[in-house]
Design an enzyme around this catalytic site. Structure first.
Site, mmCIF file in Angstrom:
data_model
loop_
_atom_site.group_PDB
_atom_site.id
_atom_site.type_symbol
_atom_site.label_atom_id
_atom_site.label_comp_id
_atom_site.label_asym_id
_atom_site.label_seq_id
_atom_site.Cartn_x
_atom_site.Cartn_y
_atom_site.Cartn_z
ATOM 1 N N HIS A 107 28.477 -2.180 -7.333
ATOM 2 C CA HIS A 107 27.192 -2.104 -7.514
ATOM 3 C C HIS A 107 26.881 -1.108 -6.735
ATOM 4 O O HIS A 107 26.008 -0.208 -7.322
ATOM 5 C CB HIS A 107 26.021 -3.161 -8.258
ATOM 6 C CG HIS A 107 24.581 -3.692 -7.553
ATOM 7 N ND1 HIS A 107 23.962 -2.586 -9.136
ATOM 8 C CD2 HIS A 107 23.842 -3.640 -6.403
ATOM 9 C CE1 HIS A 107 23.027 -2.316 -8.470
ATOM 10 N NE2 HIS A 107 22.556 -3.088 -7.056
ATOM 11 N N HIS A 112 22.811 -0.580 0.749
ATOM 12 C CA HIS A 112 21.752 -1.227 0.266
ATOM 13 C C HIS A 112 21.246 -2.217 0.362
ATOM 14 O O HIS A 112 20.002 -3.083 0.334
ATOM 15 C CB HIS A 112 20.715 -0.717 -0.967
ATOM 16 C CG HIS A 112 21.563 -0.729 -2.038
ATOM 17 N ND1 HIS A 112 21.959 0.177 -2.967
ATOM 18 C CD2 HIS A 112 20.891 -1.535 -3.169
ATOM 19 C CE1 HIS A 112 22.085 -0.654 -3.742
ATOM 20 N NE2 HIS A 112 21.335 -1.610 -3.827
ATOM 21 N N GLU A 152 20.237 -7.686 2.741
ATOM 22 C CA GLU A 152 19.818 -8.341 1.832
ATOM 23 C C GLU A 152 20.236 -9.288 1.528
ATOM 24 O O GLU A 152 20.033 -10.657 2.110
ATOM 25 C CB GLU A 152 19.084 -8.002 0.459
ATOM 26 C CG GLU A 152 18.575 -9.337 -0.339
ATOM 27 C CD GLU A 152 17.274 -8.995 0.074
ATOM 28 O OE1 GLU A 152 17.092 -10.481 -0.535
ATOM 29 O OE2 GLU A 152 17.172 -9.230 1.016
ATOM 30 N N ASP A 153 21.631 -9.441 1.284
ATOM 31 C CA ASP A 153 22.803 -10.312 0.459
ATOM 32 C C ASP A 153 23.500 -10.995 1.419
ATOM 33 O O ASP A 153 24.435 -11.464 1.328
ATOM 34 C CB ASP A 153 23.075 -10.011 -1.132
ATOM 35 C CG ASP A 153 22.478 -9.867 -1.509
ATOM 36 O OD1 ASP A 153 21.191 -10.654 -1.272
ATOM 37 O OD2 ASP A 153 22.081 -9.072 -2.379
ATOM 38 N N ASP A 208 10.947 14.161 -35.574
ATOM 39 C CA ASP A 208 10.511 12.757 -35.560
ATOM 40 C C ASP A 208 11.489 12.746 -33.975
ATOM 41 O O ASP A 208 11.800 11.389 -33.116
ATOM 42 C CB ASP A 208 10.600 11.708 -36.207
ATOM 43 C CG ASP A 208 9.819 12.012 -36.819
ATOM 44 O OD1 ASP A 208 8.132 11.549 -36.157
ATOM 45 O OD2 ASP A 208 8.761 11.630 -38.476
#
Length: 709
Positions: free
Chosen positions: A48, A72, A76-77, A261
């Site tokens: 990740h 990052h 935290e982990d 569209d």
């Protein structure tokens, strides 16, 4: 997983001066830190952060941002600390990682008051360094691309948060492509049937339109060549959610039959003058649809977006949407604020059309610091993120930017709060108009003021902008403040007396802080007297346990409604339903009725026995029984963590009936806890309290699958 050599090669392609040694070091450090951790899909967790860093490299971001992406989740982990990051990679990287960690901890889809406070924290963090939100946005993008591995409940929660918060934020940051993709990925989770319907219609129309799209592209290119305008023309398919939203605005799915569209066309030129030259050539060749032209070059959007938009009547009267812009404008339109940190040949890229990426965020942060309360700030942010803009002029020719649907009142407050408060009327293009008139692009607005004028309560419904609404509310409160404080004091005294408590000044200060009003207990009383806050909300802000104490006590034997006289019931152990969840019953020969949650996989076993199904509901009120649910908790393997988890559960008035350890690693372990709760709201409070703890990585309610797993 992307090897470090491939990642570095991608960076060197646009930044030959990159510090590749730091990239290698960050890659190795993060890989070791996440060793033994896995994603829901079963792949190594380190996949990740590497993927997020690679996505940022596609945007040609600087080394600091890429290293932050790699690191990052470490603080935290994993066992990594901020001091470790400072020592190895410097204070700048540590600050960025810390900012991303804090954003990850914000529960942005919680109750509105808490959501508003966390929104404020998000914008304060962003105002310090906008690269924090860039990493977070690309983190969310990768998570949404791989969301299918999550349980369905968590998919819905993440998708709704993405649709409500991150997609509009990406658009406000100028990254429209990311907004489109995030919305479509969320749409796929939240409304899969609608998306499949759109895709079927797209396939049907696309099958007959391929040749036509190429003909239109050729016609526009040919016109550019004839006029001597160097330009590239291409057609692009729109995203399913974008099409669905447009269909909803027309209030009819039957209108899904036009080329415009599902397709749009872009003309990319060399210079600004070429854009207008191309527009003239196109309008000479095809008829323009009235009211469908927008000049975002002379009046760019606040995020820096510049382009000419027009809609034409093409072959056989079919509508064709065309955007015209230069390559530099296209760079800003595609990449938004990310372009500010982009590198080319080792140097930051210069783009004359990029805007200060922090101006909007800093302005909002300053707006909050000026004393605006949390709810008003939240309202302002939502309006700023979601609203299109209209541009109006003062009598002196100054441009005032307002959200779509704004009124002369909003215009007056946008000039100055003092002018808004003294407003008694307005002239638009020289004619006197009511204050509730909706302003349109290009109009000239003159505000009429008078001494002694004060805001009316009806102005709240007339104003659109958060700034105007906030100022009006503040003025109305101040005008009647003494009366409201006196009334609020009587209301709160009675409310606390009803629960055998006293409304002391200290108690009211505690309630004010809990409700986001600082320690201003008089402001709390004023809002209570004006009806903005209920007396019950004040009491439960201090004594949350009393919220559950209200209502009739419901005994276990009559907790379920819909049973026949004398019919007994038992709770399904497979799904463990609790009061507040939708339930159905399955009759069991000789044993009564088995109660299941409406989404229990076991119900599939009874799809061909509909005569056994009973529509049931929980009895409203306070249930006397405790209902056991299974929670799987992943927490850091540190001293005292399990004890703190048990304390947190106890503080929420829940009981632990069993603990079983499932998986123990050097840095974390998983435990199955049987927790007794009274309602689904009680369960959510327990889970929220656990998720907020920094040593708890994940909290998940577990249920038995259809095959018994």
């Amino acid at each position: 997983m992307i090897p470090v050599e491939d990642l570095v090669a991608r960076v060197l392609a646009y930044n030959p001066c990159s510090d590749t040694a730091r990239l290698h070091a960050a890659y190795a450090y993060a890989r070791q830190a996440h060793e033994g951790q896995f994603r829901r899909s079963g792949e190594a967790y380190f996949v990740h952060p590497v993927a997020v860093s690679a996505l940022l490299a596609e945007q040609k971001l600087d080394d600091a941002t890429l290293i932050t992406a790699l690191l990052h989740d470490t603080v935290e982990d994993t066992t990594a600390t901020r001091d470790d990051i400072v020592r190895l990679f410097g204070a700048e990287i540590a600050d960025l990682v810390d900012g991303v960690t804090k954003l990850t901890n914000f529960q942005l889809n919680s109750t509105e008051t808490k959501q508003a406070e966390n929104f404020r924290k998000l914008f304060v963090a962003m105002s310090k360094d906008l690269r924090v939100i860039l990493v977070k946005l690309f983190d969310r993008l990768h998570n949404m691309r791989t969301i299918k591995s999550l349980p369905s409940e968590k998919q819905v929660k993440k998708a709704r948060e993405t649709m409500d918060i991150y997609a509009p934020l990406a658009g406000r940051m100028g990254m429209q492509w990311m907004r489109d993709e995030l919305e479509d990925l969320s749409f796929q989770v939240l409304n899969p049937d609608a998306r499949r319907s759109v895709l079927r219609r797209m396939a049907r129309l696309r099958g007959t339109a391929v040749d036509e799209v190429e003909r239109i592209r050729y016609d526009i290119s040919h016109e550019m060549t004839n006029e001597g305008i160097p330009a590239t023309v291409y057609g692009r398919a729109k995203r399913p959610y974008s099409i669905w939203r447009k269909m909803g605005q027309r209030d009819s799915e039957e209108t899904f039959n036009r080329l415009s569209d599902i397709f749009g066309f872009r003309v990319i030129t060399e210079t600004r003058m070429d854009c207008y030259h191309a527009l003239g050539a196109i309008h000479r060749r095809w008829r323009a649809v009235p009211g469908r032209f927008k000049d975002y070059i002379s009046e760019p959007k606040v995020n820096g977006y510049r382009s000419l938009h027009t809609t034409l009547l093409g072959r056989d009267g079919k509508r064709v949407e065309v955007q015209i812009r230069t390559r530099e404008m296209h760079e800003v339109a595609e990449r938004g604020v990310a372009a500010h940190w982009s590198y080319k040949d080792g140097e930051p890229m210069e783009n004359p059309y990029s805007v200060d990426p922090g101006a909007w965020v800093s302005g909002l942060a300053e707006y909050f610091e000026a004393g605006t309360d949390v709810a008003d700030f939240f309202e302002t942010v939502k309006l700023e993120m979601y609203a299109d803009k209209v541009f109006c002029f003062t009598p002196k020719g100054e441009v005032i930017k307002l959200p779509k649907g704004a009124t002369p009142l909003d215009f007056a407050f946008a000039i100055h709060t003092r002018i808004g408060l003294a407003c008694v009327g307005a002239r638009v293009d020289g004619s006197r108009v009511p204050l509730w008139t909706r302003l349109r692009n290009g109009q000239s607005v003159e505000i009429i003021t008078a001494e002694g004028q004060s805001p009316q309560a009806t102005w709240i419904d007339i104003a659109v902008t958060g700034k105007a609404k906030s100022a009006i509310r503040r003025a109305l409160r101040e005008a009647q403040r003494d009366r409201f404080i006196k009334l609020g004091r009587e209301l709160v005294r009675g409310a606390f007396a009803n629960v055998d408590k006293k409304a002391t000044e200290k108690t009211l200060m505690t309630a004010a802080r809990s409700l986001g009003l600082g320690s201003d207990h008089e402001e709390l009383l004023s809002r209570l007297g004006s009806g903005e806050i209920s007396a019950r909300a004040v009491v439960t802000a201090v004594y949350p346990e009393l919220a559950e104490a209200e209502g009739e006590l419901v005994e276990m034997r009559r907790a379920v409604l819909g049973l026949e006289e004398g019919q007994s019931w038992v709770r399904g152990t497979c799904c463990q339903p609790v009061p507040g969840e939708r339930i159905v019953g399955i009759t069991q020969p000789g044993t009564g009725v088995m109660v299941h949650a409406i989404d229990c996989p076991r119900l599939a076993d009874y799809e061909d026995q509909m005569d056994r199904w009973i529509d049931l509901h929980w009895q409203p009120g306070r249930h006397s029984a405790a209902f056991g649910v299974s929670l799987e908790i992943t927490m850091s393997n540190d001293a005292g963590v399990l004890g703190r988890v048990c304390t947190l559960i106890g503080e929420q008035k829940a009981n632990i009936s069993n603990v079983e350890f499932c998986d123990r690693k050097p840095d974390f372990y998983r435990a199955m806890l049987e927790v007794e709760v009274s309602t689904v709201e009680h369960l959510h409070r327990v889970m929220t309290a656990l998720e907020a703890d920094t040593n708890v990585a994940e909290v998940r309610r577990t249920r038995e699958s259809a095959d018994g797993g």
